[in-house]
Design a protein around this motif. Structure first.
Motif, short mmCIF file in Angstrom:
data_model
loop_
_atom_site.label_atom_id
_atom_site.label_comp_id
_atom_site.label_asym_id
_atom_site.label_seq_id
_atom_site.Cartn_x
_atom_site.Cartn_y
_atom_site.Cartn_z
N VAL A 229 3.99 9.96 4.38
CA VAL A 229 3.28 10.01 5.57
C VAL A 229 2.19 8.57 5.50
O VAL A 229 1.53 8.30 4.70
CB VAL A 229 2.34 11.18 5.44
N ASP A 230 2.31 8.12 6.71
CA ASP A 230 1.51 6.80 7.20
C ASP A 230 1.47 6.06 5.93
O ASP A 230 0.71 5.14 5.46
CB ASP A 230 -0.08 7.34 7.04
N ASP A 231 2.58 5.43 5.52
CA ASP A 231 3.06 4.34 4.59
C ASP A 231 2.93 3.24 5.44
O ASP A 231 4.12 2.52 5.58
CB ASP A 231 3.98 4.81 3.69
N CYS B 55 -4.87 2.75 6.35
CA CYS B 55 -4.52 4.26 7.12
C CYS B 55 -4.88 5.20 5.97
O CYS B 55 -4.09 5.26 5.03
CB CYS B 55 -3.12 4.24 7.82
N VAL B 56 -5.76 6.12 6.19
CA VAL B 56 -6.12 6.98 5.39
C VAL B 56 -6.84 8.20 6.26
O VAL B 56 -7.31 8.13 7.52
CB VAL B 56 -7.46 6.90 4.43
N ALA B 57 -6.31 9.42 6.10
CA ALA B 57 -6.62 10.63 6.78
C ALA B 57 -6.14 10.80 8.09
O ALA B 57 -6.77 10.89 9.14
CB ALA B 57 -8.17 11.08 6.72
N GLY C 33 -2.75 8.76 1.52
CA GLY C 33 -3.95 8.84 2.03
C GLY C 33 -4.17 9.97 3.14
O GLY C 33 -5.46 10.08 3.46
N VAL D 48 0.86 -1.07 0.13
CA VAL D 48 -0.04 0.00 0.06
C VAL D 48 0.77 1.36 0.11
O VAL D 48 1.81 1.42 0.63
CB VAL D 48 -0.86 0.22 1.20
N SER D 49 0.40 2.05 -0.69
CA SER D 49 1.05 3.34 -0.84
C SER D 49 0.67 4.40 0.54
O SER D 49 -0.02 3.83 0.81
CB SER D 49 1.07 4.39 -2.33
N GLY D 50 1.42 5.62 0.32
CA GLY D 50 0.95 6.55 1.36
C GLY D 50 0.02 7.41 0.59
O GLY D 50 -0.29 7.13 -0.55
#
Lengths: 305, 235
Positions: free
Chosen positions: B115-117, B131-133, A248, A244-246
């Motif tokens: 960020v949040d990878d 993981c979003v927002a 988000g 999964v990428s960043g």
């Protein structure tokens, strides 16, 4: 298929909106009611440069019931390649993991049609795809800038299950740049609604769609127009091995407005939204107005003495 | 500018007629204030809407969560040597990222530029959380409200007293209760008891998914479904 009513125009005269809706009506939606057709495959048909460690997947458009249907994966010599299958009911996704890393070359893959969960869905349509595998291995997660812009419109879609028109907010999202070992064309895009005016207390983002990677950087998301207000979206990219990428963390937000649709005066039974009834009502009203105007003009005409 | 003219300049002119010495002092103060740009109106505007710039001033726009956790560089060794007669001028340094394990918080904790990878987290019932927002998404379900195209039984208050509700194609809700003929095993109950608990019980007893309009389970919820609803509900 549906038609879209621009948001700016929706704020104008309710009468014009009513006339427009009554005359235009809605058109039938292409998707059959509850039938779980394969609507997305990863990799897509005709893909090149598929990594040798790819996990193959098919997404079904409606909830389906997997009953050990077979997935056929053939190499360019016609040999059957062993895969381990797993159907994810929550994702409506059938995943096929090859027992061995794929050799470089062309492959043909047949995704089966699955039976729908609801009785009315029947058996969905499968899909055949062909793709080319290279010797490269996907090792690193994709890099994604996130969503960058948002716009919205109002639309009325005909629901194929209920045979009625439903209001929809149509969000146009602009997707940022992405890169991956195998290129961005093989990525999937997972879109989340991070703020929903219909559920203001909800803190966890909800997934609203899995999409193929948009080559033009544009993406359309349709949501029920239950309640207007601040609506936000975010997205991440996922490659063929599940990394999964960043990106988000970048939300795009827009404030929607309640649709001022006016269906006109119905002359049918209560609850009917048949466009024909609205059209006939408008024609009757216009004819009545013309008749009264004609009579008034006749009354004003001076009589010859 | 109008504010300066009316509130500052005019009183100065009036005062100048009475006392030229004081007028000179007031004039100097006014000029000094003007150069700093500190006027009451300006202050109130700034305080009234501190987020005016952050929101972009429009309804639509992008917002990103916070950046990397940063700490300012220690000033020792970088402060300029004071020169006689001159105040020390601070030198801006790029912030330093202090690495820590990446967590879902909208920040680049591990200082890798992303960020949040974070990898997806498997959910107990299938699917994954992402993981979003700055927060984890909810676990997915196969639909939002009901399985598209599925049907549940409802009751009407007239005619046959039996009806069917179909779920919308996007699974976002049910359509209206359409009148239908009751099945043979419930036809007599419908004629005798009409829209009633008995008819709902007949619906349950004969293996249908039934809208609990008469609250047969006594939980106060008349919008839920009871019976054989495995192919209708989302979980």
């Amino acid at each position: 298929m549906s038609w879209v009513w621009p948001a700016a125009a929706a704020r104008s005269s309710a009468l014009l909106v009513g006339v427009g809706l009554a005359l235009l009506g809605g058109t039938a939606h292409a998707a059959p009611c509850g039938r779980p057709d394969v609507d997305l495959t990863f990799p897509p048909d005709g893909a090149t440069a598929v990594p040798s460690n790819a996990i193959l997947a098919a997404h079904y458009g409606s909830p389906a019931r997997y009953a050990d249907e077979v997935v056929s994966l053939l190499d360019d010599g016609g040999r059957n390649i062993g895969v381990t299958l797993a159907y994810d009911d929550a994702d409506s996704m059938l995943r096929a993991t090859p027992d061995q890393p794929l050799a470089a070359g062309h492959f043909d893959l047949v995704w089966p049609g699955l039976r729908g969960v609801s009785g009315s869905g029947g058996v969905g349509r499968g899909r055949s795809v062909g793709f080319t595998v290279t010797s490269t291995v996907d090792a690193t997660p994709p890099v994604f800038e996130g969503l960058s812009d948002i716009g919205w419109d109002l639309a009325r879609d005909r629901d194929p299950c209920l045979d009625r028109l439903d209001d929809r907010f149509v969000f146009q999202l602009r997707v940022g740049q992405a890169s991956d070992d195998s290129g961005s064309a093989l990525l999937s895009l997972l879109v989340f609604e991070t703020e929903d005016p219909a559920a203001p207390a909800q803190t966890e983002p909800s997934r609203v769609g899995v999409r193929a990677w948009p080559t033009d950087g544009k993406l359309e998301v349709r949501r029920p127009a239950k309640k207007a207000g601040q609506t936000c979206f975010a997205a991440v990219a996922q490659d063929l091995i599940g990394s999964v990428s960043g990106g988000g963390e970048r939300e795009v937000c827009v404030k929607t407005q309640k649709p001022p649709f006016f269906d006109g005066c119905a002359v049918s039974v209560a609850g009917s939204t048949a466009p024909g009834a609205s059209v006939s009502a408008w024609v009757a009203m216009l004819a009545l107005a013309a008749l009264r105007r004609g009579r008034a003009a006749h009354a004003r005409t001076p009589r010859a003495v | 500018m109008l504010y300066v003219s009316k509130v500052v300049a005019l009183p100065i002119v009036c005062q100048a007629r009475r006392s030229r010495g004081w007028a000179a002092v007031v004039l100097l103060c006014a000029v000094a204030c003007a150069r700093t740009g500190l006027y009451p109106g300006d202050l109130s505007e700034t305080e009234a809407d501190p987020d005016a710039n952050a929101s972009g001033g429009a309804n639509a726009g992008a917002k990103a969560s916070g950046g990397a956790p940063v700490q300012p560089l220690p000033t020792s060794g970088v402060a300029p040597v004071p020169t006689a007669g001159m105040a020390p001028v601070p030198v801006e340094q790029p912030p330093v990222c202090v690495p820590s394990p990446e967590t879902c918080n909208g920040r680049d904790d591990d200082c890798n530029g992303a960020v949040d990878d974070l990898p997806a987290q498997a959910c107990p019932g299938g699917g994954f959380r992402f993981c979003v927002a700055g927060r984890l998404s909810e676990c997915p379900r196969r639909c939002d409200v009901c399985v598209p195209g599925s049907v549940r039984v409802c009751q009407n208050s007239f005619c046959s007293f039996w009806g069917a509700q179909e779920c919308a194609a996007d699974g976002q809700g049910f359509g209206s209760c359409r009148e239908a003929e009751p099945p043979s095993e419930c036809a007599a109950t419908a004629r005798k008891f009409e829209d009633s608990k008995q008819l709902e019980q007949c619906c349950l007893d004969n293996g249908y998914c039934c809208l609990d309009e008469h609250d047969l389970d006594g939980d106060g919820n008349r919008r839920e479904m009871l019976g054989a609803c495995g192919d209708v509900v989302c979980q």
